[in-house]
Design an enzyme around this catalytic site. Structure first.
Site, PDB file in Angstrom:
ATOM      1  N   ARG A  34     -10.916  21.916  -0.030  1.00  0.00           N
ATOM      2  CA  ARG A  34     -10.422  21.001   0.989  1.00  0.00           C
ATOM      3  C   ARG A  34     -11.453  21.260   2.128  1.00  0.00           C
ATOM      4  O   ARG A  34     -11.905  20.136   2.816  1.00  0.00           O
ATOM      5  CB  ARG A  34      -9.049  21.285   1.463  1.00  0.00           C
TER       6      ARG A  34
ATOM      7  N   PRO B 140       8.071  22.279   2.345  1.00  0.00           N
ATOM      8  CA  PRO B 140       8.708  21.630   1.488  1.00  0.00           C
ATOM      9  C   PRO B 140      10.133  21.931   1.138  1.00  0.00           C
ATOM     10  O   PRO B 140      10.399  23.018   1.919  1.00  0.00           O
ATOM     11  CB  PRO B 140       7.704  21.805  -0.074  1.00  0.00           C
TER      12      PRO B 140
ATOM     13  N   PHE C 156       4.474  11.925  14.609  1.00  0.00           N
ATOM     14  CA  PHE C 156       5.132  10.710  14.221  1.00  0.00           C
ATOM     15  C   PHE C 156       4.261   9.494  13.623  1.00  0.00           C
ATOM     16  O   PHE C 156       4.734   8.513  13.176  1.00  0.00           O
ATOM     17  CB  PHE C 156       5.751  10.297  15.490  1.00  0.00           C
TER      18      PHE C 156
ATOM     19  N   ALA D 245      14.538  10.900  13.973  1.00  0.00           N
ATOM     20  CA  ALA D 245      13.727   9.811  13.912  1.00  0.00           C
ATOM     21  C   ALA D 245      13.806   9.328  12.432  1.00  0.00           C
ATOM     22  O   ALA D 245      13.843   8.112  11.937  1.00  0.00           O
ATOM     23  CB  ALA D 245      12.360   9.854  14.736  1.00  0.00           C
ATOM     24  N   ASN D 246      13.313  10.510  11.456  1.00  0.00           N
ATOM     25  CA  ASN D 246      13.014  10.007  10.132  1.00  0.00           C
ATOM     26  C   ASN D 246      14.597   9.428   9.528  1.00  0.00           C
ATOM     27  O   ASN D 246      14.227   8.657   8.749  1.00  0.00           O
ATOM     28  CB  ASN D 246      12.433  11.129   9.299  1.00  0.00           C
TER      29      ASN D 246
ATOM     30  N   LEU E 125      14.987   6.000  10.641  1.00  0.00           N
ATOM     31  CA  LEU E 125      14.208   4.999   9.880  1.00  0.00           C
ATOM     32  C   LEU E 125      14.580   4.802   8.354  1.00  0.00           C
ATOM     33  O   LEU E 125      14.716   3.734   7.920  1.00  0.00           O
ATOM     34  CB  LEU E 125      12.757   5.551   9.833  1.00  0.00           C
TER      35      LEU E 125
ATOM     36  N   CYS F  67       8.271  12.537   3.614  1.00  0.00           N
ATOM     37  CA  CYS F  67       8.850  13.196   4.807  1.00  0.00           C
ATOM     38  C   CYS F  67      10.560  12.655   4.672  1.00  0.00           C
ATOM     39  O   CYS F  67      11.354  13.325   4.832  1.00  0.00           O
ATOM     40  CB  CYS F  67       8.374  12.274   6.040  1.00  0.00           C
TER      41      CYS F  67
HETATM   42  C1  UGA Z   1       7.251   8.402   8.088  1.00  0.00           C
HETATM   43  C2  UGA Z   1       7.372   7.996   9.283  1.00  0.00           C
HETATM   44  O1  UGA Z   1       7.319   6.281   9.449  1.00  0.00           O
HETATM   45  C3  UGA Z   1       6.659   8.374  10.427  1.00  0.00           C
HETATM   46  O2  UGA Z   1       7.095   8.150  11.726  1.00  0.00           O
HETATM   47  C4  UGA Z   1       6.855  10.037  10.396  1.00  0.00           C
HETATM   48  O3  UGA Z   1       5.993  10.528  11.259  1.00  0.00           O
HETATM   49  C5  UGA Z   1       6.359  10.460   8.817  1.00  0.00           C
HETATM   50  O4  UGA Z   1       7.342   9.838   7.858  1.00  0.00           O
HETATM   51  C6  UGA Z   1       6.489  11.944   8.768  1.00  0.00           C
HETATM   52  O5  UGA Z   1       7.502  12.607   9.018  1.00  0.00           O
HETATM   53  O6  UGA Z   1       5.225  12.688   8.544  1.00  0.00           O
HETATM   54  P1  UGA Z   1       5.369   7.626   6.114  1.00  0.00           P
HETATM   55  O7  UGA Z   1       6.410   8.579   5.228  1.00  0.00           O
HETATM   56  O8  UGA Z   1       3.826   7.905   6.076  1.00  0.00           O
HETATM   57  O9  UGA Z   1       5.888   7.898   7.703  1.00  0.00           O
HETATM   58  O10 UGA Z   1       5.443   6.205   5.792  1.00  0.00           O
HETATM   59  P2  UGA Z   1       6.467   4.991   6.133  1.00  0.00           P
HETATM   60  O11 UGA Z   1       5.566   3.805   6.526  1.00  0.00           O
HETATM   61  O12 UGA Z   1       7.541   5.443   7.018  1.00  0.00           O
HETATM   62  O13 UGA Z   1       7.128   4.537   4.752  1.00  0.00           O
HETATM   63  C7  UGA Z   1       7.979   5.407   4.217  1.00  0.00           C
HETATM   64  C8  UGA Z   1       8.570   4.707   2.931  1.00  0.00           C
HETATM   65  O14 UGA Z   1       9.471   3.732   3.257  1.00  0.00           O
HETATM   66  C9  UGA Z   1       7.453   4.035   2.120  1.00  0.00           C
HETATM   67  O15 UGA Z   1       7.844   4.169   0.659  1.00  0.00           O
HETATM   68  C10 UGA Z   1       7.526   2.500   2.465  1.00  0.00           C
HETATM   69  O16 UGA Z   1       7.073   1.647   1.400  1.00  0.00           O
HETATM   70  C11 UGA Z   1       9.068   2.404   2.557  1.00  0.00           C
HETATM   71  N1  UGA Z   1       9.477   1.351   3.598  1.00  0.00           N
HETATM   72  C12 UGA Z   1       8.985   1.192   4.783  1.00  0.00           C
HETATM   73  C13 UGA Z   1      10.139   0.279   3.051  1.00  0.00           C
HETATM   74  O17 UGA Z   1      10.791   0.445   1.822  1.00  0.00           O
HETATM   75  N2  UGA Z   1      10.506  -0.630   3.935  1.00  0.00           N
HETATM   76  C14 UGA Z   1      10.490  -0.748   5.166  1.00  0.00           C
HETATM   77  O18 UGA Z   1      10.653  -1.683   5.789  1.00  0.00           O
HETATM   78  C15 UGA Z   1       9.592   0.313   5.611  1.00  0.00           C
END
Ligand code: UGA
Length: 462
Positions: free
Chosen positions: A37, A90, A160, A221-222, A225, A274
């Site tokens: 890496r 993990p 984030f 937050a996660n 979301l 995540c």
């Molecule tokens: C997520 C969070 O959004 C970040 O804020 C956080 O920092 C990160 O996890 C982390 O903990 O490291 P990430 O997993 O990279 O980020 O990606 P996202 O954009 O959140 O998407 C996650 C999943 O949800 C993807 O499979 C995406 O396709 C899906 N998704 C997202 C949906 O199905 N619908 C949506 O409206 C948004």
């Protein structure tokens, strides 16, 4: 107590590359035990170990100036004023809390190494996502093992950023969260890290809170979301059964400023490293705190996600006259979302496993995921199926066009923009008829495809 002026940082990953870019006066060393890496980070042609739009430009500008990559972890620790601990946490696979709790082995090893090696006081920043109160364990380890005159302050500074938009998220974050003990030393350490971010982040976006609030806010937050996605996906099932259209519903509810329009895109299920991990972590925390109803509430977000993937696979089989045995299915996209090569918990893995168990043939294409990763993920998803059998049923293709040729159905599993720009007329000509498109990402113009002749099935539409 005056805050320490940070001049040297030891850390890992894109965040610290951006810190280096934005703070030319700070020397940033990214250390990793993995030689391959580090070699990739240092490669002369910038073949970096992760695909992230904009990252290469950041590394090109800062590498060799004030950004360095090394396997010499001890030197990194010795020289730094501030150390980010950004190691993997993990979900545990065995032992107490298996399947839910975070495995903190790497955090502990990194912490012990810092205590062992450091000969001067340091600020240690917990960057990895960790269960509540991990900072306390880190502090105990550091204090028990430190040399005389070495004092450690622990901060929590959760990440984030989202993959695929990491660099833009880092350049203009909604907020930077820094948690510290509310002691004079803790507050002073917090001020030191605040100064680092203040080089490019407006001060009113840098939030200072207590350590435990900071740790819990990351999980919260996660969870919130992911809960939005599971909520909209639950509604997508109702739309399919009633004739409502999930995009219209999302649009209508998102207009309410209290709800907001983001993260309401129905999909074949969320993936990534995540959401699932952090919710399971929250479930474990709730159970450990004897809050079974709270645990069950959050667990349902993950269960809904599993249900959504199963529901989609079943819809493919049902639509294709209740059998896909011997049929060829093109799966477009293998990454867990667009603009990343990351496949962790990707819905595509579950779908392909389901298609395999129905004895279908699968052609896969993803613009970023490397072939080896696809084989590893598929083998892990079906541990009882011999590798030769998987390779008989699955073919990895070099283009969407190649994947679709002679297929009976196309399944869109990742929302890569290029799938919208495919020459769908040509795809239609090359497929067996009737030719189906299953859009798991609400990506394509279903009407346009129907006019070409496709039978189109979309999430959240009847
Ligand atoms: C997520 C969070 O959004 C970040 O804020 C956080 O920092 C990160 O996890 C982390 O903990 O490291 P990430 O997993 O990279 O980020 O990606 P996202 O954009 O959140 O998407 C996650 C999943 O949800 C993807 O499979 C995406 O396709 C899906 N998704 C997202 C949906 O199905 N619908 C949506 O409206 C948004």
């Amino acid at each position: 107590m005056a805050p320490v002026k940070v001049t040297k940082i030891c850390c890992s990953g894109p965040t610290c590359a951006v810190i280096a870019l934005k703070c030319p006066h700070i020397t940033v060393t990214i250390v990793d035990l993995n030689q391959a890496r580090v070699d990739a980070w240092n490669s002369p042609d910038f073949k970096l170990p992760i695909y992230e739009p904009g990252l290469e430009e950041v590394v090109r500008e800062a590498r060799g100036r004030n950004l360095f990559f090394s396997t010499d972890v001890d030197k990194g620790i010795l020289e730094a004023d501030l150390i980010f601990v950004s190691v993997n946490t993990p979900t545990k696979k065995s032992g107490v809390g298996a399947g839910f709790a975070a495995d903190l082995n790497y955090v502990e090893l990194a912490t012990r190494r810092i205590a062992q090696v450091a000969t001067s006081s340091k600020i240690v920043v917990e960057k990895s996502t960790v269960p509540c109160r991990t900072a306390e364990s880190m502090r105990t380890i550091l204090e028990a093992n430190s040399k005389p005159n070495c004092h450690f302050d622990i901060l929590s500074n959760p990440e984030f950023l989202a993959e695929g938009t990491a660099i833009t998220d880092l350049f203009a974050p909604d907020r930077v969260l820094i948690g510290s003990l509310q002691t004079p030393e803790g507050i002073s350490a917090c001020a030191s890290l605040t100064e680092v971010y203040a080089n490019w982040v407006p001060k009113d976006r840098i939030l200072n809170v207590g350590l435990w609030s900071s740790e819990l806010s990351k999980l919260a937050a996660n969870a919130m979301l992911a809960q939005r996605i599971s909520s909209i996906n639950a509604l997508s099932a109702i739309c399919e059964a009633t004739g409502a259209n999930i995009d219209e519903v999302a649009h209508a509810i998102g207009y309410d400023t209290r709800i907001g329009p983001k993260f309401l895109k129905a999909s074949v299920g969320f993936g990534g490293s995540c959401f699932q991990k952090d919710i399971l972590n929250l479930v474990y925390l709730s159970e450990s705190l004897h809050l079974p109803e709270v645990a069950a509430y959050w667990r349902q977000v993950v269960e809904m996600n599993e249900h959504q993937k199963r529901r989609f696979s079943k819809r493919v089989v049902d639509t294709m006259f209740n059998t896909i045995t011997g049929k060829r299915i093109a799966v477009l996209g293998f990454a867990f979302k667009a603009d990343t090569g990351d496949t962790r918990e990707s819905a595509a893995i579950t779908l392909i496993r389901d298609f395999q168990s129905e004895k279908a043939y699968v052609n896969v294409y993803d613009p970023q995921v490397v072939e080896e990763q696809i084989w590893t993920d598929l083998a892990e998803a079906s541990p009882l199926v011999p590798e030769e059998q998987i390779k008989k049923q699955v073919r990895i293709c070099k283009s969407a066009m190649e994947a679709c040729r002679d297929a009976e159905a196309v399944v869109i599993a990742t929302e890569w923009k290029e799938f919208n720009e495919i020459n769908w007329e040509e795809v239609y000509q090359s497929m067996n008829k009737p030719a189906f498109v299953f859009d798991g990402r609400l990506l394509v113009d279903a009407e346009k495809l129907r006019n070409i002749g496709f039978k189109v099935v979309t999430i959240g539409r009847p």
